[in-house]
Design a protein around this motif. Structure first.
Motif, PDB file in Angstrom:
ATOM      1  N   ARG A 169       0.829  -1.204   0.000  1.00 33.77           N
ATOM      2  CA  ARG A 169       0.000   0.000   0.000  1.00 33.77           C
ATOM      3  C   ARG A 169       0.862   1.251   0.000  1.00 33.77           C
ATOM      4  O   ARG A 169       0.555   2.232  -0.694  1.00 33.77           O
ATOM      5  CB  ARG A 169      -0.920  -0.006   1.220  1.00 33.77           C
ATOM      6  CG  ARG A 169      -1.872   1.195   1.262  1.00 33.77           C
ATOM      7  CD  ARG A 169      -2.845   1.078   2.406  1.00 33.77           C
ATOM      8  NE  ARG A 169      -3.715   2.234   2.485  1.00 33.77           N
ATOM      9  CZ  ARG A 169      -4.658   2.409   3.402  1.00 33.77           C
ATOM     10  NH1 ARG A 169      -4.850   1.471   4.328  1.00 33.77           N
ATOM     11  NH2 ARG A 169      -5.410   3.493   3.403  1.00 33.77           N
ATOM     12  N   ARG A 170       1.963   1.217   0.744  1.00 31.89           N
ATOM     13  CA  ARG A 170       2.848   2.380   0.799  1.00 31.89           C
ATOM     14  C   ARG A 170       3.566   2.576  -0.535  1.00 31.89           C
ATOM     15  O   ARG A 170       3.772   3.707  -0.978  1.00 31.89           O
ATOM     16  CB  ARG A 170       3.855   2.226   1.939  1.00 31.89           C
ATOM     17  CG  ARG A 170       4.713   3.454   2.193  1.00 31.89           C
ATOM     18  CD  ARG A 170       3.863   4.655   2.539  1.00 31.89           C
ATOM     19  NE  ARG A 170       4.667   5.834   2.847  1.00 31.89           N
ATOM     20  CZ  ARG A 170       4.385   7.057   2.454  1.00 31.89           C
ATOM     21  NH1 ARG A 170       3.301   7.286   1.730  1.00 31.89           N
ATOM     22  NH2 ARG A 170       5.165   8.071   2.780  1.00 31.89           N
ATOM     23  N   GLN A 333      20.670   9.962   1.176  1.00 31.78           N
ATOM     24  CA  GLN A 333      21.056  10.931   2.204  1.00 31.78           C
ATOM     25  C   GLN A 333      20.563  12.334   1.850  1.00 31.78           C
ATOM     26  O   GLN A 333      19.984  13.033   2.682  1.00 31.78           O
ATOM     27  CB  GLN A 333      22.573  10.931   2.379  1.00 31.78           C
ATOM     28  CG  GLN A 333      23.062  11.941   3.408  1.00 31.78           C
ATOM     29  CD  GLN A 333      24.583  12.007   3.461  1.00 31.78           C
ATOM     30  OE1 GLN A 333      25.268  11.348   2.690  1.00 31.78           O
ATOM     31  NE2 GLN A 333      25.104  12.801   4.363  1.00 31.78           N
ATOM     32  N   GLN A 334      20.787  12.750   0.621  1.00 33.53           N
ATOM     33  CA  GLN A 334      20.398  14.101   0.219  1.00 33.53           C
ATOM     34  C   GLN A 334      18.880  14.265   0.207  1.00 33.53           C
ATOM     35  O   GLN A 334      18.355  15.304   0.622  1.00 33.53           O
ATOM     36  CB  GLN A 334      20.970  14.417  -1.172  1.00 33.53           C
ATOM     37  CG  GLN A 334      22.486  14.415  -1.251  1.00 33.53           C
ATOM     38  CD  GLN A 334      23.120  15.450  -0.326  1.00 33.53           C
ATOM     39  OE1 GLN A 334      22.560  16.511  -0.073  1.00 33.53           O
ATOM     40  NE2 GLN A 334      24.307  15.135   0.168  1.00 33.53           N
ATOM     41  N   LEU A 335      18.181  13.240  -0.256  1.00 39.48           N
ATOM     42  CA  LEU A 335      16.721  13.326  -0.332  1.00 39.48           C
ATOM     43  C   LEU A 335      16.107  13.359   1.067  1.00 39.48           C
ATOM     44  O   LEU A 335      15.162  14.115   1.327  1.00 39.48           O
ATOM     45  CB  LEU A 335      16.178  12.142  -1.130  1.00 39.48           C
ATOM     46  CG  LEU A 335      14.675  12.156  -1.458  1.00 39.48           C
ATOM     47  CD1 LEU A 335      14.271  13.470  -2.120  1.00 39.48           C
ATOM     48  CD2 LEU A 335      14.321  10.977  -2.347  1.00 39.48           C
ATOM     49  N   ARG A 336      16.649  12.589   1.981  1.00 33.61           N
ATOM     50  CA  ARG A 336      16.104  12.574   3.347  1.00 33.61           C
ATOM     51  C   ARG A 336      16.420  13.871   4.089  1.00 33.61           C
ATOM     52  O   ARG A 336      15.683  14.272   4.996  1.00 33.61           O
ATOM     53  CB  ARG A 336      16.627  11.372   4.122  1.00 33.61           C
ATOM     54  CG  ARG A 336      16.111  10.036   3.589  1.00 33.61           C
ATOM     55  CD  ARG A 336      16.503   8.897   4.502  1.00 33.61           C
ATOM     56  NE  ARG A 336      15.809   9.022   5.788  1.00 33.61           N
ATOM     57  CZ  ARG A 336      16.294   8.570   6.938  1.00 33.61           C
ATOM     58  NH1 ARG A 336      17.504   7.992   6.976  1.00 33.61           N
ATOM     59  NH2 ARG A 336      15.611   8.689   8.057  1.00 33.61           N
ATOM     60  N   GLN A 346      11.855   4.405   1.701  1.00 39.51           N
ATOM     61  CA  GLN A 346      11.021   5.298   0.892  1.00 39.51           C
ATOM     62  C   GLN A 346      11.891   6.205   0.021  1.00 39.51           C
ATOM     63  O   GLN A 346      11.581   6.448  -1.147  1.00 39.51           O
ATOM     64  CB  GLN A 346      10.112   6.124   1.802  1.00 39.51           C
ATOM     65  CG  GLN A 346       9.060   5.291   2.520  1.00 39.51           C
ATOM     66  CD  GLN A 346       8.394   6.042   3.654  1.00 39.51           C
ATOM     67  OE1 GLN A 346       8.772   7.183   3.987  1.00 39.51           O
ATOM     68  NE2 GLN A 346       7.408   5.423   4.289  1.00 39.51           N
ATOM     69  N   ALA A 347      12.988   6.689   0.598  1.00 40.35           N
ATOM     70  CA  ALA A 347      13.900   7.540  -0.174  1.00 40.35           C
ATOM     71  C   ALA A 347      14.530   6.761  -1.322  1.00 40.35           C
ATOM     72  O   ALA A 347      14.681   7.287  -2.430  1.00 40.35           O
ATOM     73  CB  ALA A 347      14.985   8.113   0.744  1.00 40.35           C
TER      74      ALA A 347
END
Length: 387
Positions: A169-170, A333-336, A346-347
């Motif tokens: 679902r996620r 790392q950058q996205l989080r 998820q990232a």
């Protein structure tokens, strides 16, 4: 056991089970590395039983390619007249996620289809794109509706190219948000990003070994690694075929060297781009711009590295997989940092969605390397990352 009892125990959907298993094997191992015996074992039948359903490996491969596109076309065709874009994208996502393990053969392996089969596949997928494009134009009108539709489908299809484990679902929620982020992105979101990217140059071949590598990469990209011979590579360099072995033990070692070169150039591009970023969002955009620029400028090298790594022996794969993981870790790392609401998985999923956008949008633009194309694709990637 009688013929009647054997027939009674044979599942009625055996052909479907074979296609599912074959799609997964082709996706993970590549068309040429996969064998009918391996596919039969995955289904739990003998190779002889497998040949009763498909006369050869190519026939099975072509069926796998057809089945996935037919599934996507069916959910689009069956959508109600009053369906929204969200409804159609959600249906496409559910089909893609449900067949995640076998869907990856499209992106690279479909080039091994014969010309007529490839044309049929392209026509069917084109119908899916047209339907999505129409809905994009209706709900989010702009001139680039076709490109946004293709890029959104690339974000969705990216889930077939990795094994990041998240609740279904996620996954569906993240992919829908990513696809809609692509479709609704501000076209000026990354304007001028191409101008700020300084890419490392591909090494000038100054040795025989480097000349062989430089000649092999476009051949691998055009025809596929398995279809290229050492004779062709030698002819491109002006050598006798036997001379290749003075520089590389075998063709697979040329492929490994190409993949390592790609990984090295990409790592340099990423390092340079991040030095110029002022805040987390700028860092993600810079990272996207560098990846897009690299993909356009080194398209042949990139396509070879992405498409052929599965065909390498385990010992040659290992350093390349490590380099891939290090690259994705930078994105994660950058996205989080820019989006603290994301967890690591998820990232990673969104990072792969961004990669999927680059592949499909780049293909749609025929990899014509212009600042405008680089900026447009960078904007689409930042949309997929929903920053």
């Amino acid at each position: 056991m009688t013929a009647e009892s054997t027939a009674a125990t044979r599942p009625r959907n055996r052909k479907q089970l074979i296609v599912e298993a074959a799609g997964q094997v082709f996706s993970e191992r590549g068309y040429h590395a996969a064998s009918m015996e391996e596919i039969a074992a995955a289904v739990g039948i003998s190779a002889a039983a497998l040949y009763r359903h498909f006369p050869n490996k190519y026939a099975l491969f072509a069926e796998c390619a057809d089945v996935m596109v037919d599934r996507l076309a069916a959910v689009v065709d069956e959508s109600a007249a009053d369906s929204t874009l969200d409804d159609v994208l959600t249906a496409i996502i559910r089909v893609t996620v449900a067949h995640r393990s076998s869907g990856g053969l499209y992106r690279w392996e479909a080039r091994y289809l014969e010309q007529d089969d490839r044309r049929k596949l392209r026509t069917k997928f084109g119908q899916v794109i047209s339907r999505v494009s129409e809905m994009v134009q209706r709900e989010h009108p702009r001139e680039d509706d076709g490109l946004r539709a293709v890029a959104a489908l690339g974000a969705i299809g990216s889930v077939t190219m990795h094994h990041t484990s998240i609740a279904q679902r996620r996954i569906e929620e993240l992919l829908l948000a990513s696809a809609l982020g692509v479709i609704t992105v501000d076209p000026g979101a990354a304007a001028g990003s191409a101008e700020s990217v300084e890419l490392p140059a591909q090494p000038v071949p100054r040795t025989r070994r480097a000349e062989i590598l430089a000649a092999a990469i476009p051949l691998f990209a055009r025809d596929g690694f398995a279809n290229v011979t050492n004779v062709q590579i030698a002819q491109a360099v002006g050598l006798a075929p036997s001379a290749i072995y003075r520089h590389y033990p075998g063709k697979v070692d040329i492929l490994a060297a190409a993949c390592l070169q790609a990984a090295g150039l990409l790592a340099q591009a990423v390092d340079r781009s991040l030095h110029q970023a002022g805040d987390p969002r700028e860092a993600v955009i810079a990272l996207a711009a560098a990846y897009v620029a690299y993909s356009f400028e080194h398209n042949a090298l990139t396509s070879v590295a992405e498409a052929e790594i599965a065909g390498l022996p385990a010992d040659l794969q290992r350093p390349l997989i490590l380099a891939q993981r290090e690259h994705i870790a930078v994105w994660e790392q950058q996205l989080r940092t820019a989006r603290p609401d994301l967890d690591p998985r998820q990232a990673r999923l969104l990072t792969h969605a961004g990669f999927g956008v680059v592949v499909e949008a780049g293909r749609a633009l025929r990899w014509e390397d212009t600042p405008g194309h680089r900026d447009a694709v960078t904007a689409l990637v930042t949309g997929a990352l929903t920053i």
